[in-house]
Scaffold this active site. Structure first.
Site, PDB file in Angstrom:
ATOM      1  CB  SER A 158       1.929   4.750   3.916  1.00  0.00           C
ATOM      2  OG  SER A 158       0.826   5.122   4.944  1.00  0.00           O
ATOM      3  CE  LYS A 159      -3.502  -1.890   6.624  1.00  0.00           C
ATOM      4  NZ  LYS A 159      -4.460  -1.188   6.874  1.00  0.00           N
TER       5      LYS A 159
END
Ligand code: GLU
Length: 502
Positions: A259-260
């Protein structure tokens, strides 16, 4: 796999920046299309107006263009199956939803969001399906007249798929094999919404059919939707395309989806290009702006979930096109290793010629007010390129070619600078600046002569000399540096060090 006109598509929703997993999906589609002489299509799936983000479509196109992923048809290039943006195809879906309603494969549902909310609150595993739909407000439970009345009065409704009860649905996946799902686990998904827009499921199937897509290659997160899609093809009486669901990209520790937040926490980008959120102004880093070559980014992405069956790791786009196969795509998730990503960039950086790297480095120098000769910059990059992963790291490894040190490493000074050091390097500098040819070879020879003359060790002299010229223990072979900065600058640096450190 037969190469009879394969048609693949990349179908992102413009809901924000494209994640690197999305780029990989586009890449695999592209590789297959290129290899088999088929067509690659870019379709924008923007039916969910609530999730639309301004600038996302442009960002997607710019990202894929940067990667060298080209399209034969799409929003930005046109083509015979357009329009390629679903919001521009709005009218078209009405006809298809009507077809499903008439055939009894779909029905109107009038339940309000509040009513559904209450049902979910009362039972956490509530599902709108064959076991519950008769007790709810829809065209299957209400009379024909009542349904007609509600519609004519403008009562908000959605259209739901009528999932058959007690059936096993088979999804034949090119990567995962046969996936079997019981229809009772599926809910009657909404196909058409009260805002007059189809949902992803309906629009996706209609468009894949109308655009004559032969292979749907997409992320694993869409596998749960595949049984519904198989059913929809059947409801319409259409042949389904082949499916291939790609493995997830996993966090560096292998635990969960990349994920970011992992990128922010561990300091690597998860997006191809820098992205500025149009609402919050938050900036997320991109591979391009972090100094990655698009070739390196493409190469590392290709190997996240696929391998050529050999030890070969470095592959150009053309080589990837030749070697790629869905058969060699893994079922299990692909762990992303940020260190390995840097290694790829380093390999591509080393493949550049010195002249090529100089061209990239000159603007970096210019931004620091340094106007250096191209030939000199070429020599400098040749000396330091093995020490960096990125073009923007060249400066850290080479600044001393362009500017004198402002400080001297204190620890080193304490340890190595002796009372006699100043006099010693001043004498050496005098000898060196008097040389008729100020080349590395001539300098090396003169240094050796000096060591013999003075009966001193190489280490003692050269460490101190390096301290005076560079300010620390870093840098390539010292006489290479001295030769490039020239006798005048060299003499100035020695004089400065001797007066500062004495
Ligand atoms: N619009 C979907 C997405 O955003 C496409 C999924 C598919 O390829 O079917 O990923």
């Amino acid at each position: 796999m037969s190469n009879a006109t394969i048609r693949v598509r990349f179908a992102p929703s413009p809901t924000g920046p494209l994640h690197m997993g999305g780029v990989r999906t586009a890449l695999y589609n592209y590789l297959l299309a290129k290899q088999l002489g088929g067509q690659m299509i870019l379709r924008i799936e923007d039916t969910d107006q609530t999730r639309f983000v301004a600038g996302a479509e442009e960002y997607i196109i710019e990202s894929l263009t940067w990667c060298g992923i080209e399209f034969d048809e799409g929003v930005h290039v046109g083509g015979p199956y357009g329009p390629y943006r679903q919001s521009d195809r709005k009218e078209l879906y009405v006809e298809y939803v009507q077809q499903l309603l008439e055939a009894g494969h779909a029905y109107y549902a009038f339940d309000t969001p509040e009513e559904l909310e209450a049902l979910r609150a009362a039972s956490s595993n509530f599902q709108y399906d064959a076991s519950t739909r008769h007790g709810l407000r829809n065209s299957l439970s209400l009379s024909k007249e009542e349904t007609a009345r509600l519609i004519s009065e403008g009562t908000p409704y959605v259209v739901r798929a009528r999932i058959p009860a007690g059936e096993e649905i088979l999804v034949d996946d090119l990567i995962r094999g046969e996936v079997r799902v019981q229809s009772s686990t599926l809910d009657d998904k909404v196909l058409f919404k009260s805002d007059g827009m189809p949902t992803y499921h309906l629009a996706n199937i209609v468009d894949d059919h109308l655009m004559q897509i032969t292979h749907v290659i997409r992320g694993e997160e869409w596998l749960p939707s595949a049984p519904l899609h198989v059913l929809l093809y059947r409801f319409f009486g259409w042949t389904a395309p082949r499916f291939a669901h790609l493995p997830l990209l996993l966090k560096p520790d292998g635990n969960g989806k990349l994920s970011k937040r992992d990128g922010d926490r561990l300091g690597f980008p998860v997006f191809p290009l820098r992205w500025t959120d149009p609402k919050t102004g938050d900036v997320s880093s991109g591979y391009r702006e972090s100094g990655y070559f698009p070739e390196a980014f493409v190469n590392l992405l290709a190997l996240l979930g696929w391998n050529p069956g050999t030890e070969q790791e470095l592959m150009t786009m053309d080589e990837l096109v030749a070697l790629f196969s869905l058969e060699r795509v893994n079922k299990s998730g692909a762990r992303f290793d940020p260190e390995k990503a840097k290694w790829f960039n380093q390999q591509y950086l080393r493949r550049h010629s010195d002249a090529g790297l100089a061209t990239l480095f000159i603007p970096v120098l210019a931004s620091k007010g340094i106007n250096a000769q191209t030939a000199t910059v070429e020599k400098i990059v040749a000396l330091v390129k093995d020490r960096v992963n990125f073009v923007n790291e060249l400066w850290d490894q080479s600044w001393f070619f362009f500017t004198a040190p402002q400080t001297y490493d204190e620890v080193m000074v304490k340890k190595r600078w002796k009372p006699e050091s100043g006099a010693l390097i001043s004498q050496l500098a005098e000898k060196l600046t008097a040389l008729p040819h100020f080349t590395t070879e001539a300098l090396d020879a003169a240094v050796n002569e000096f060591l013999v003359e003075k009966q001193v060790g190489m280490g003692a002299v050269m460490t101190v000399l390096r301290l005076a010229v560079i300010g620390s223990g870093m840098g390539p072979h010292l006489t290479e540096v001295i030769a490039l900065i020239g006798p005048d600058e060299f003499a100035r640096r020695i004089k400065n060090a001797v007066t500062t450190l004495q």
